[in-house]
Write a protein that holds these residues in place. Structure first.
Motif, PDB file in Angstrom:
ATOM      1  N   PHE A 294      42.186  43.301  41.862  1.00 55.50           N
ATOM      2  CA  PHE A 294      41.026  44.356  42.305  1.00 55.50           C
ATOM      3  C   PHE A 294      40.160  44.651  41.310  1.00 55.50           C
ATOM      4  N   GLN A 295      40.061  44.124  40.137  1.00 63.12           N
ATOM      5  CA  GLN A 295      39.300  44.525  39.169  1.00 63.12           C
ATOM      6  C   GLN A 295      38.158  43.628  38.795  1.00 63.12           C
ATOM      7  N   HIS A 296      37.082  43.858  39.038  1.00 63.91           N
ATOM      8  CA  HIS A 296      35.768  43.088  38.602  1.00 63.91           C
ATOM      9  C   HIS A 296      35.153  43.706  37.359  1.00 63.91           C
ATOM     10  N   VAL A 297      35.445  42.954  36.101  1.00 65.80           N
ATOM     11  CA  VAL A 297      35.094  43.522  34.840  1.00 65.80           C
ATOM     12  C   VAL A 297      33.433  43.065  34.713  1.00 65.80           C
ATOM     13  N   ILE A 298      32.543  43.977  34.597  1.00 63.72           N
ATOM     14  CA  ILE A 298      31.002  43.577  34.330  1.00 63.72           C
ATOM     15  C   ILE A 298      30.994  43.867  32.686  1.00 63.72           C
ATOM     16  N   GLU A 299      30.832  42.684  32.072  1.00 65.91           N
ATOM     17  CA  GLU A 299      30.653  42.502  30.605  1.00 65.91           C
ATOM     18  C   GLU A 299      29.320  43.710  30.197  1.00 65.91           C
ATOM     19  N   SER A 300      29.562  44.195  28.863  1.00 62.75           N
ATOM     20  CA  SER A 300      28.740  45.241  28.560  1.00 62.75           C
ATOM     21  C   SER A 300      27.393  44.551  28.191  1.00 62.75           C
ATOM     22  N   GLN A 301      26.124  44.962  28.217  1.00 64.39           N
ATOM     23  CA  GLN A 301      25.053  44.626  27.963  1.00 64.39           C
ATOM     24  C   GLN A 301      24.640  44.906  26.717  1.00 64.39           C
ATOM     25  N   PRO A 302      23.765  44.119  25.974  1.00 67.38           N
ATOM     26  CA  PRO A 302      23.337  44.505  24.306  1.00 67.38           C
ATOM     27  C   PRO A 302      23.014  45.929  24.363  1.00 67.38           C
ATOM     28  N   GLY A 303      23.500  46.444  23.469  1.00 70.25           N
ATOM     29  CA  GLY A 303      23.198  47.866  23.377  1.00 70.25           C
ATOM     30  C   GLY A 303      24.334  48.771  23.895  1.00 70.25           C
ATOM     31  N   GLN A 304      25.280  48.402  24.786  1.00 66.43           N
ATOM     32  CA  GLN A 304      26.231  49.164  25.225  1.00 66.43           C
ATOM     33  C   GLN A 304      27.615  48.919  24.599  1.00 66.43           C
ATOM     34  N   SER A 305      28.338  49.841  24.483  1.00 64.38           N
ATOM     35  CA  SER A 305      29.699  49.671  23.764  1.00 64.38           C
ATOM     36  C   SER A 305      31.027  49.483  24.658  1.00 64.38           C
ATOM     37  N   PHE A 306      30.647  49.573  25.964  1.00 61.02           N
ATOM     38  CA  PHE A 306      31.747  49.622  26.903  1.00 61.02           C
ATOM     39  C   PHE A 306      31.379  48.834  28.012  1.00 61.02           C
ATOM     40  N   SER A 307      32.284  48.225  28.984  1.00 65.08           N
ATOM     41  CA  SER A 307      32.293  47.242  30.016  1.00 65.08           C
ATOM     42  C   SER A 307      32.578  48.247  31.078  1.00 65.08           C
ATOM     43  N   LYS A 308      32.010  47.656  32.335  1.00 63.64           N
ATOM     44  CA  LYS A 308      32.394  48.401  33.609  1.00 63.64           C
ATOM     45  C   LYS A 308      33.416  47.785  34.589  1.00 63.64           C
ATOM     46  N   VAL A 309      34.185  48.449  35.311  1.00 60.30           N
ATOM     47  CA  VAL A 309      35.265  47.874  35.905  1.00 60.30           C
ATOM     48  C   VAL A 309      34.774  48.426  37.316  1.00 60.30           C
ATOM     49  N   ARG A 310      34.687  47.427  38.331  1.00 59.26           N
ATOM     50  CA  ARG A 310      34.161  47.631  39.789  1.00 59.26           C
ATOM     51  C   ARG A 310      35.301  47.159  40.604  1.00 59.26           C
ATOM     52  N   PHE A 311      35.511  47.697  41.781  1.00 54.74           N
ATOM     53  CA  PHE A 311      36.327  47.359  42.846  1.00 54.74           C
ATOM     54  C   PHE A 311      36.123  46.079  43.489  1.00 54.74           C
ATOM     55  N   ARG A 312      36.932  45.217  43.684  1.00 58.91           N
ATOM     56  CA  ARG A 312      36.440  43.673  44.600  1.00 58.91           C
ATOM     57  C   ARG A 312      37.854  43.410  45.157  1.00 58.91           C
ATOM     58  N   ASN A 313      37.523  42.959  46.354  1.00 62.39           N
ATOM     59  CA  ASN A 313      38.821  42.782  47.327  1.00 62.39           C
ATOM     60  C   ASN A 313      38.812  40.953  47.501  1.00 62.39           C
ATOM     61  N   PRO A 314      39.777  40.494  46.758  1.00 66.65           N
ATOM     62  CA  PRO A 314      40.101  39.072  46.817  1.00 66.65           C
ATOM     63  C   PRO A 314      40.636  38.552  47.931  1.00 66.65           C
ATOM     64  N   TYR A 315      41.121  39.435  49.041  1.00 61.87           N
ATOM     65  CA  TYR A 315      41.925  38.889  50.176  1.00 61.87           C
ATOM     66  C   TYR A 315      41.170  39.152  51.209  1.00 61.87           C
ATOM     67  N   ASP A 316      39.622  39.419  51.255  1.00 58.68           N
ATOM     68  CA  ASP A 316      38.830  39.472  52.299  1.00 58.68           C
ATOM     69  C   ASP A 316      38.321  38.258  52.736  1.00 58.68           C
ATOM     70  N   LYS A 317      38.805  37.755  54.024  1.00 55.90           N
ATOM     71  CA  LYS A 317      38.213  36.496  54.444  1.00 55.90           C
ATOM     72  C   LYS A 317      37.068  36.801  55.709  1.00 55.90           C
ATOM     73  N   GLY A 318      36.645  37.900  55.771  1.00 55.10           N
ATOM     74  CA  GLY A 318      35.884  37.999  57.029  1.00 55.10           C
ATOM     75  C   GLY A 318      36.604  38.892  57.980  1.00 55.10           C
ATOM     76  N   ILE A 319      35.828  39.599  58.716  1.00 54.64           N
ATOM     77  CA  ILE A 319      36.537  40.491  59.776  1.00 54.64           C
ATOM     78  C   ILE A 319      37.387  39.814  60.763  1.00 54.64           C
ATOM     79  N   LEU A 320      36.795  38.612  61.294  1.00 57.11           N
ATOM     80  CA  LEU A 320      37.658  37.844  62.140  1.00 57.11           C
ATOM     81  C   LEU A 320      38.807  37.363  61.904  1.00 57.11           C
ATOM     82  N   GLU A 321      38.766  36.759  60.480  1.00 58.68           N
ATOM     83  CA  GLU A 321      39.913  36.183  59.939  1.00 58.68           C
ATOM     84  C   GLU A 321      40.981  37.178  59.627  1.00 58.68           C
TER      85      GLU A 321
END
Length: 332
Positions: A294-321
């Motif tokens: 459930f973790q989506h890691v966003i790599e740090s940009q030049p000048g940043q010392s840390f990466s961001k971790v955001r939520f993602r749902n790999p099980y979502d297939k669309g509401i109907l499915e």
């Protein structure tokens, strides 16, 4: 080595009777405390009375936790729910029923009967306990050892080593096995542990849980209608506090209690419908930082010392499915 428990261990009979007795006493005390609100605040608007009822229930929750910590007195949440249903039903038969039409009487009595059957069913249901052979059990035990060493953090096991008979290569739920610290067991399709029902909500009883929530909504809405009809025919609202009997106060207080339950369960059921539509579990949403998928890691940009971790749902297939999968309508 930690022993892997495959099923919940029932309480000793004496301890179970004691907790049920405490729950029954708690129901009686809380309901009679709620009856003081229409007695002394009958002139207040309905919204004020509902707010005061919520405050009274909150006080009882705090007192209950205080008694449990300091006096060692424990209650049973499922028994508390069960005795509340019985109390409201008994009051309905003793006081409110005479002011209700025959059709409404049959509907409400049928709803309560089905509600009690549903409560017993979900309390005794198997939410999806994982029972494996020796090789699979060893892997789960190792995961449980790691969990204990990590201060009881919830971990998710990989799908490759699981041998539960219901796991299939194309099954999404089969890869979502998590450990419940309350039941001390691994649950397939684990959503959350429900204290009110004393059981986990997992793959095998999630649909029953949703049906039971709908049953509570329908039953409480029917009771609000019935108690409102009783109050209108008895003209309780127009009387002074001293003229209203205890039975009349209880009829109003249980109506306030049912309104509170309706408000809470509408929010609760809406949340679970949202989770079904987007194929996410309550535990996964709350504790998503503990589950790598459930973790989506966003790599740090030049000048940043840390990466961001955001939520993602790999099980979502669309509401109907997602809804089809929940209802087990997808092709196997």
């Amino acid at each position: 080595m930690v022993e892997l428990p495959y099923q919940r261990k029932p309480l000793a009979r004496g301890k179970l009777i004691g907790r049920c007795t405490v729950s029954c006493i708690s129901v009686l005390l809380s309901q009679f405390a709620l009856s003081l609100i229409p007695r002394f605040f009958s002139a207040s608007p309905l919204l004020i009375q509902v707010a005061l009822s919520a405050l009274v229930l909150l006080v009882f929750v705090v007192l209950g936790r205080w008694c449990r910590r300091l006096l060692g007195v424990h209650a049973s949440a499922p028994a508390f729910v069960f005795f509340n249903v019985l109390f409201v039903w008994a009051l309905y038969f003793a006081v409110i029923r005479r002011a209700v039409s025959l059709v409404m009487d049959i509907v409400f009595s049928g709803e309560v009967t089905m509600l009690i059957i549903g409560l017993c069913s979900i309390i005794a249901s198997n939410p999806g306990l994982v029972t494996c052979g020796s090789s699979c059990a060893n892997e789960l035990v190792e995961s449980l050892d790691a969990e204990v060493e990590a201060h009881n953090e919830v971990v998710e096991t990989s799908a490759s080593g699981l041998c539960h008979e219901s796991l299939t290569k194309g099954s999404t739920l089969g890869r979502r096995i998590k450990y419940c610290r309350s039941c001390k067991a691994y649950i397939e399709g684990f959503d959350h542990h429900c204290p009110a029902f004393g059981n986990c909500i997992g793959q095998n009883n999630h649909a029953l849980f949703m049906v039971l929530l709908a049953g509570f909504l329908a039953t409480e809405a029917s009771y609000v209608v019935c108690s409102s009809q009783f109050a209108a025919k008895s003209q309780i609202i127009d009387r002074t506090t001293l003229e209203t009997s205890l039975s009349g106060n209880l009829a109003i207080s249980t109506m306030l209690f049912s309104i509170l339950q309706l408000m809470w369960q509408v929010v609760f059921m809406s949340w679970h419908i949202y989770c079904i539509c987007f194929n996410i579990r309550t535990d996964e949403w709350i504790n998503w930082k503990k589950y790598p998928e459930f973790q989506h890691v966003i790599e740090s940009q030049p000048g940043q010392s840390f990466s961001k971790v955001r939520f993602r749902n790999p099980y979502d297939k669309g509401i109907l499915e997602n809804v089809k999968e929940f209802l087990a309508l997808e092709e196997k």
